[in-house]
Design a protein around this motif. Structure first.
Motif, PDB file in Angstrom:
ATOM      1  N   HIS A 155       0.777  -1.097   0.018  1.00 37.54           N
ATOM      2  CA  HIS A 155       0.012   0.101  -0.147  1.00 37.54           C
ATOM      3  C   HIS A 155       0.781   1.085   0.083  1.00 37.54           C
ATOM      4  CE1 HIS A 155      -3.000  -3.017   1.342  1.00 37.54           C
ATOM      5  NE2 HIS A 155      -3.882  -2.053   0.850  1.00 37.54           N
ATOM      6  N   ILE A 156       0.578   1.934  -1.143  1.00 36.60           N
ATOM      7  CA  ILE A 156       1.454   3.315  -1.210  1.00 36.60           C
ATOM      8  C   ILE A 156       0.715   4.518  -1.276  1.00 36.60           C
ATOM      9  CG2 ILE A 156       3.227   4.268  -2.799  1.00 36.60           C
ATOM     10  CD1 ILE A 156       2.775   0.950  -3.549  1.00 36.60           C
ATOM     11  N   ARG A 157       1.010   5.735  -0.608  1.00 38.65           N
ATOM     12  CA  ARG A 157       0.436   6.792  -0.628  1.00 38.65           C
ATOM     13  C   ARG A 157       1.409   7.823  -1.367  1.00 38.65           C
ATOM     14  NH1 ARG A 157      -2.568   8.293   4.358  1.00 38.65           N
ATOM     15  NH2 ARG A 157      -4.008   7.052   3.387  1.00 38.65           N
ATOM     16  N   PHE A 158       0.913   8.267  -2.558  1.00 38.17           N
ATOM     17  CA  PHE A 158       1.546   9.368  -3.231  1.00 38.17           C
ATOM     18  C   PHE A 158       0.927  10.632  -2.741  1.00 38.17           C
ATOM     19  CE2 PHE A 158       2.028   5.806  -5.883  1.00 38.17           C
ATOM     20  CZ  PHE A 158       3.399   5.863  -6.443  1.00 38.17           C
ATOM     21  N   THR A 159       2.033  11.649  -2.948  1.00 35.84           N
ATOM     22  CA  THR A 159       1.678  13.137  -2.486  1.00 35.84           C
ATOM     23  C   THR A 159       1.899  14.084  -3.492  1.00 35.84           C
ATOM     24  OG1 THR A 159       1.848  12.684  -0.199  1.00 35.84           O
ATOM     25  CG2 THR A 159       1.873  14.955  -0.689  1.00 35.84           C
ATOM     26  N   VAL A 160       1.006  15.024  -3.949  1.00 34.98           N
ATOM     27  CA  VAL A 160       1.407  15.692  -4.878  1.00 34.98           C
ATOM     28  C   VAL A 160       1.376  17.530  -4.499  1.00 34.98           C
ATOM     29  CG1 VAL A 160       0.091  14.640  -6.631  1.00 34.98           C
ATOM     30  CG2 VAL A 160      -0.952  16.373  -5.655  1.00 34.98           C
ATOM     31  N   PHE A 161       2.006  18.365  -5.084  1.00 32.62           N
ATOM     32  CA  PHE A 161       2.475  19.666  -4.640  1.00 32.62           C
ATOM     33  C   PHE A 161       0.969  20.526  -4.739  1.00 32.62           C
ATOM     34  CE2 PHE A 161       6.712  18.787  -5.518  1.00 32.62           C
ATOM     35  CZ  PHE A 161       7.223  19.086  -4.392  1.00 32.62           C
ATOM     36  N   LYS A 162       0.104  20.256  -5.959  1.00 33.70           N
ATOM     37  CA  LYS A 162      -1.047  20.830  -6.177  1.00 33.70           C
ATOM     38  C   LYS A 162      -1.976  20.017  -6.836  1.00 33.70           C
ATOM     39  CE  LYS A 162       0.269  23.366 -10.207  1.00 33.70           C
ATOM     40  NZ  LYS A 162       0.402  24.632 -10.724  1.00 33.70           N
ATOM     41  N   PRO A 163      -3.246  19.733  -6.716  1.00 28.87           N
ATOM     42  CA  PRO A 163      -4.188  18.882  -7.312  1.00 28.87           C
ATOM     43  C   PRO A 163      -4.300  19.341  -9.038  1.00 28.87           C
ATOM     44  CG  PRO A 163      -5.424  20.015  -5.370  1.00 28.87           C
ATOM     45  CD  PRO A 163      -4.137  20.750  -5.586  1.00 28.87           C
ATOM     46  N   THR A 164      -4.006  18.435  -9.857  1.00 31.77           N
ATOM     47  CA  THR A 164      -4.222  18.554 -11.144  1.00 31.77           C
ATOM     48  C   THR A 164      -5.049  17.333 -11.968  1.00 31.77           C
ATOM     49  OG1 THR A 164      -2.180  17.656 -12.026  1.00 31.77           O
ATOM     50  CG2 THR A 164      -1.969  19.730 -11.318  1.00 31.77           C
ATOM     51  N   ALA A 165      -5.423  17.414 -12.929  1.00 28.92           N
ATOM     52  CA  ALA A 165      -6.278  16.281 -13.495  1.00 28.92           C
ATOM     53  C   ALA A 165      -5.187  15.148 -13.976  1.00 28.92           C
ATOM     54  CB  ALA A 165      -7.023  16.866 -14.672  1.00 28.92           C
ATOM     55  N   TYR A 166      -3.878  15.382 -13.930  1.00 23.88           N
ATOM     56  CA  TYR A 166      -2.904  14.463 -14.730  1.00 23.88           C
ATOM     57  C   TYR A 166      -2.149  13.486 -13.691  1.00 23.88           C
ATOM     58  CZ  TYR A 166      -4.046  18.022 -18.145  1.00 23.88           C
ATOM     59  OH  TYR A 166      -4.744  19.024 -19.057  1.00 23.88           O
ATOM     60  N   ASP A 167      -2.531  14.005 -12.339  1.00 28.13           N
ATOM     61  CA  ASP A 167      -1.495  13.373 -11.315  1.00 28.13           C
ATOM     62  C   ASP A 167      -1.663  11.888 -11.439  1.00 28.13           C
ATOM     63  OD1 ASP A 167      -0.742  16.015 -10.599  1.00 28.13           O
ATOM     64  OD2 ASP A 167      -2.505  15.977  -9.036  1.00 28.13           O
ATOM     65  N   ALA A 168      -3.003  11.355 -11.458  1.00 28.32           N
ATOM     66  CA  ALA A 168      -3.214   9.792 -11.410  1.00 28.32           C
ATOM     67  C   ALA A 168      -2.508   9.292 -12.636  1.00 28.32           C
ATOM     68  CB  ALA A 168      -4.848   9.323 -11.471  1.00 28.32           C
ATOM     69  N   GLN A 169      -2.682   9.944 -13.739  1.00 26.04           N
ATOM     70  CA  GLN A 169      -2.244   9.450 -14.957  1.00 26.04           C
ATOM     71  C   GLN A 169      -0.680   9.158 -14.818  1.00 26.04           C
ATOM     72  OE1 GLN A 169      -3.460  10.976 -18.763  1.00 26.04           O
ATOM     73  NE2 GLN A 169      -1.345  10.999 -19.286  1.00 26.04           N
ATOM     74  N   LEU A 170       0.017  10.222 -14.492  1.00 26.19           N
ATOM     75  CA  LEU A 170       1.469  10.163 -14.132  1.00 26.19           C
ATOM     76  C   LEU A 170       1.949   8.945 -13.208  1.00 26.19           C
ATOM     77  CD1 LEU A 170       2.490  13.827 -14.394  1.00 26.19           C
ATOM     78  CD2 LEU A 170       3.261  12.023 -15.835  1.00 26.19           C
ATOM     79  N   ILE A 171       1.439   8.888 -12.137  1.00 25.67           N
ATOM     80  CA  ILE A 171       1.484   7.949 -11.271  1.00 25.67           C
ATOM     81  C   ILE A 171       1.302   6.499 -11.601  1.00 25.67           C
ATOM     82  CG2 ILE A 171       0.629   7.010  -8.908  1.00 25.67           C
ATOM     83  CD1 ILE A 171      -0.084   9.907  -8.063  1.00 25.67           C
ATOM     84  N   GLY A 172       0.418   6.312 -12.276  1.00 26.59           N
ATOM     85  CA  GLY A 172       0.096   5.051 -13.045  1.00 26.59           C
ATOM     86  C   GLY A 172       0.875   4.638 -13.985  1.00 26.59           C
ATOM     87  N   SER A 173       1.671   5.604 -14.787  1.00 25.52           N
ATOM     88  CA  SER A 173       2.467   5.184 -16.058  1.00 25.52           C
ATOM     89  C   SER A 173       3.930   4.883 -15.703  1.00 25.52           C
ATOM     90  CB  SER A 173       2.375   6.609 -16.874  1.00 25.52           C
ATOM     91  OG  SER A 173       3.258   7.482 -16.164  1.00 25.52           O
ATOM     92  N   MET A 174       4.278   4.848 -14.431  1.00 28.32           N
ATOM     93  CA  MET A 174       5.660   4.737 -13.760  1.00 28.32           C
ATOM     94  C   MET A 174       6.031   3.480 -14.298  1.00 28.32           C
ATOM     95  SD  MET A 174       5.844   6.782 -10.265  1.00 28.32           S
ATOM     96  CE  MET A 174       7.105   5.490  -9.706  1.00 28.32           C
ATOM     97  N   TRP A 175       7.056   2.965 -15.090  1.00 26.08           N
ATOM     98  CA  TRP A 175       7.733   1.815 -15.042  1.00 26.08           C
ATOM     99  C   TRP A 175       8.311   1.254 -13.606  1.00 26.08           C
ATOM    100  CZ3 TRP A 175      10.569   2.160 -20.648  1.00 26.08           C
ATOM    101  CH2 TRP A 175       9.735   1.895 -21.624  1.00 26.08           C
ATOM    102  N   ILE A 176       7.943   0.527 -13.032  1.00 26.38           N
ATOM    103  CA  ILE A 176       8.659  -0.001 -11.739  1.00 26.38           C
ATOM    104  C   ILE A 176       9.845  -0.863 -11.887  1.00 26.38           C
ATOM    105  CG2 ILE A 176       8.260  -0.898  -9.454  1.00 26.38           C
ATOM    106  CD1 ILE A 176       6.540   1.669 -10.431  1.00 26.38           C
ATOM    107  N   CYS A 177      10.779  -0.363 -11.197  1.00 27.42           N
ATOM    108  CA  CYS A 177      12.108  -1.045 -11.338  1.00 27.42           C
ATOM    109  C   CYS A 177      12.651  -1.636  -9.939  1.00 27.42           C
ATOM    110  CB  CYS A 177      13.328   0.104 -11.765  1.00 27.42           C
ATOM    111  SG  CYS A 177      12.793   0.718 -13.415  1.00 27.42           S
ATOM    112  N   PRO A 178      13.345  -2.674 -10.057  1.00 31.72           N
ATOM    113  CA  PRO A 178      14.015  -3.411  -8.820  1.00 31.72           C
ATOM    114  C   PRO A 178      14.843  -2.601  -8.043  1.00 31.72           C
ATOM    115  CG  PRO A 178      14.968  -4.462 -10.827  1.00 31.72           C
ATOM    116  CD  PRO A 178      14.054  -3.458 -11.499  1.00 31.72           C
TER     117      PRO A 178
END
Length: 577
Positions: A155-178
């Motif tokens: 379970h991870i919580r991301f924090t943003v500096f200000k709310p925008t419509a694109y935050d969820a898209q960016l968070i979801g787009s990260m390629w996760i590396c080991p």
């Protein structure tokens, strides 16, 4: 122009093969394995380091190896949870997003993928000491940090500096590396997001960056480990050499329709000589190429079927346009820009430059996206209306020299300008030459000047040009119009045409604040209507591309993606998986 890089958003669904390939020498990748698909590209990746890659070849390959929290269905372009159990959950104030990871995901080396890897990946992206990651880092500037919720590794919580419509898209787009591969000494634990978001230059930040930016690791398979359906089996010595991916028999999501890849292995070869492509395809030592030369297609079209070669056409998700420097008094009036758009005969450009394989467009938003305003009328060739608009804006041939003129800042000025194109791009050059001829019929003297690519980009950034022919990729995901069209992006973004519209700024700001996508759709359409009215760009065409492949495959489809063919899902005709 600044590349529109979605570093992380490419996943196995949207990463696809070869939209630009050319040839390979005779000895390369002989097809001893019938379940191997060999693809040809004109040039190899500069690096396969997942944190610093920026070129199309690397993005294509690594999209089979690394995966995002949220993927895109290639058929519907809708977001679907992938490494995450559900889409990011937004807090009431829009400042936090909670993500729950699937607990059954593992990397190809068997290590479980957890929230520790997610937090590490974001820290690496935001580490400013990794200079080559700057283009990616810019997109994540509003993401302040991430942490495990209550120490729970899933379970991870991301924090943003200000709310925008694109935050969820960016968070979801990260390629996760080991983390265990890239940071075995836990340097990243010493790098807090407070430090990473500050101007501080500390030892932990630099120590963490050292291993990640190590250029040798960009082609070292020991470090290029992801959770995707393929693992990198081998890389030739140095950039531009053959790359082989093997299907991972232990892949965690192989029963999902979008994870059930068929090809046992995928091979890339990089060779810039287009003359070799048809020969290799005909001999069966290559399976897929994409043609960039329409003339080459017509030259060999009758030979295709006889040589076991099939053809597939697709509308590539990008567009070309003429950009007008709106701070130039010649183009500051929207009536003039509309007149210039009406002067063009796009049908002639399509036939003479693109051999009929293109479509006129009128919006920067991908037509397949729900927010695209498909009701926008195409601006048709109408010289009479164009002349009327120019006269309305004060342009006339007062000295009867055949060139329109008007008084600007107390000085009579002739309507003369230069269209800049990047040298070596035949289609842009041809389009510019035809456009100049169309403008000449209105009494406008337009000259075409090719310049070297670096100069082309520099002059754009500095707004040092009259007009240019450029191109943008169109995002298959929701498109952030702010960076190209908002007036705040003139000095620090990609609004290189210096376009200013207070009304459009207000609409774009409303889009950024609106968390509900269904409510953003009409706002996007209003934005497109404003752009259509003002014509800071004269939109030209969306090109139709062609890929050629061996006809031994079935289940061959195209999608509205930046790399629109998915060979990993092809099947061998008459054969089993």
């Amino acid at each position: 122009m600044k590349p529109n890089i979605r570093h992380t958003a490419a996943s196995i669904r949207s990463i696809v093969l070869a939209v630009a390939a050319l040839a390979m020498p005779m000895q390369a990748h002989a097809q001893t394995d019938p379940e191997r698909i060999t693809m040809l590209e004109p040039s190899g990746p500069l690096t396969l380091n997942p944190f610093t890659i920026a070129d199309a070849a690397a993005l294509e390959i690594q999209g089979y190896v690394f995966e995002p929290l949220v993927a895109e269905d290639p058929a519907t372009l809708r977001s679907i949870p992938w490494l995450a159990e559900e889409l990011p959950v937004r807090s009431a104030d829009g400042l936090h997003y909670d993500v729950t990871l699937r607990s059954d995901v593992h990397f190809s080396d068997g290590h479980a993928l957890t929230g520790e890897d997610v937090v590490f990946t974001l820290k690496a992206i935001k580490n400013r000491h990794i200079a080559d990651a700057a283009a990616i880092r810019e997109y994540f500037s509003n993401i302040a940090g991430a942490e495990l919720i209550g120490g729970d590794p899933y379970h991870i919580r991301f924090t943003v500096f200000k709310p925008t419509a694109y935050d969820a898209q960016l968070i979801g787009s990260m390629w996760i590396c080991p983390r265990h591969v890239w940071d075995p000494t836990d340097e990243s634990r010493k790098c807090t997001f407070l430090l990473l978001n500050s101007d501080a230059s500390t030892g932990p930040i630099e120590h963490m960056a050292q291993s990640i930016r190590d250029t040798g690791r960009g082609f070292d398979v020991r470090y290029l480990i992801g959770s995707g359906p393929y693992r990198i089996a081998s890389i030739g010595p140095g950039a531009g050499q053959d790359i082989l991916l093997q299907r991972d028999s232990t892949y965690w999501n192989r029963t999902h329709p979008l994870g059930a890849v068929h090809a046992r292995s995928l091979a890339w070869h990089f060779e810039p000589d287009p003359a070799m492509a048809f020969a290799m395809l005909e001999r069966g030592t290559a399976d897929l190429i994409a043609l960039t030369d329409k003339g080459q297609l017509f030259e060999h079209e009758k030979e295709l079927a006889a040589n076991g070669i099939a053809r597939i056409d697709y509308a590539y998700p990008s567009y070309t346009f003429i950009g007008w420097q709106c701070d130039n008094p010649l183009f500051s009036d929207a009536r003039v820009r509309n007149a210039l758009s009406m002067a063009l005969d796009r049908d002639t450009i399509i036939q003479q430059v693109y051999h009929g394989m293109a479509r006129a467009i009128q919006s920067p938003v991908l037509r397949e996206r729900p927010e695209c305003d498909t009701t926008l009328p195409l601006i048709r060739c109408d010289p009479a209306r164009a002349r009327a608009l120019l006269a309305e804006a004060g342009w006339q041939d007062s000295d009867h020299d055949g060139i329109l003129d008007r008084v600007i800042k107390g000085k009579r000025t002739s309507f003369r300008f230069t269209i800049m194109v990047n040298a070596g791009n035949a289609r842009r050059l041809g389009s510019a030459q035809l456009a100049a001829a169309f403008f000449g019929r209105l009494g406008i003297d337009a000259q075409v000047t090719p310049v070297e690519w670096g100069t082309f980009l520099e002059r754009q950034r500095n707004h040092n040009y009259d007009a240019f022919i450029g191109g943008w990729a169109m995002q298959e995901a929701e498109m952030n119009l702010h960076s190209v069209w908002h007036s705040a992006s003139i000095d620090s973004g990609s609004n290189v045409v210096s376009y200013r519209s207070s009304r459009l700024d207000a609409v774009l700001d409303s889009i950024a604040r609106e968390p509900d996508f269904s409510r953003r759709i009409p706002l996007y359409r209003t934005a497109q209507q404003i752009i259509h009215r003002d014509q800071p760009y004269t939109f030209l065409v969306r090109e139709t591309m062609t890929a050629l492949y061996r006809d031994r495959f079935t289940n061959v489809h195209t999608y509205a993606l930046r790399i629109p063919v998915l060979p990993a899902f092809w099947q061998i005709a008459g054969g089993a998986r």
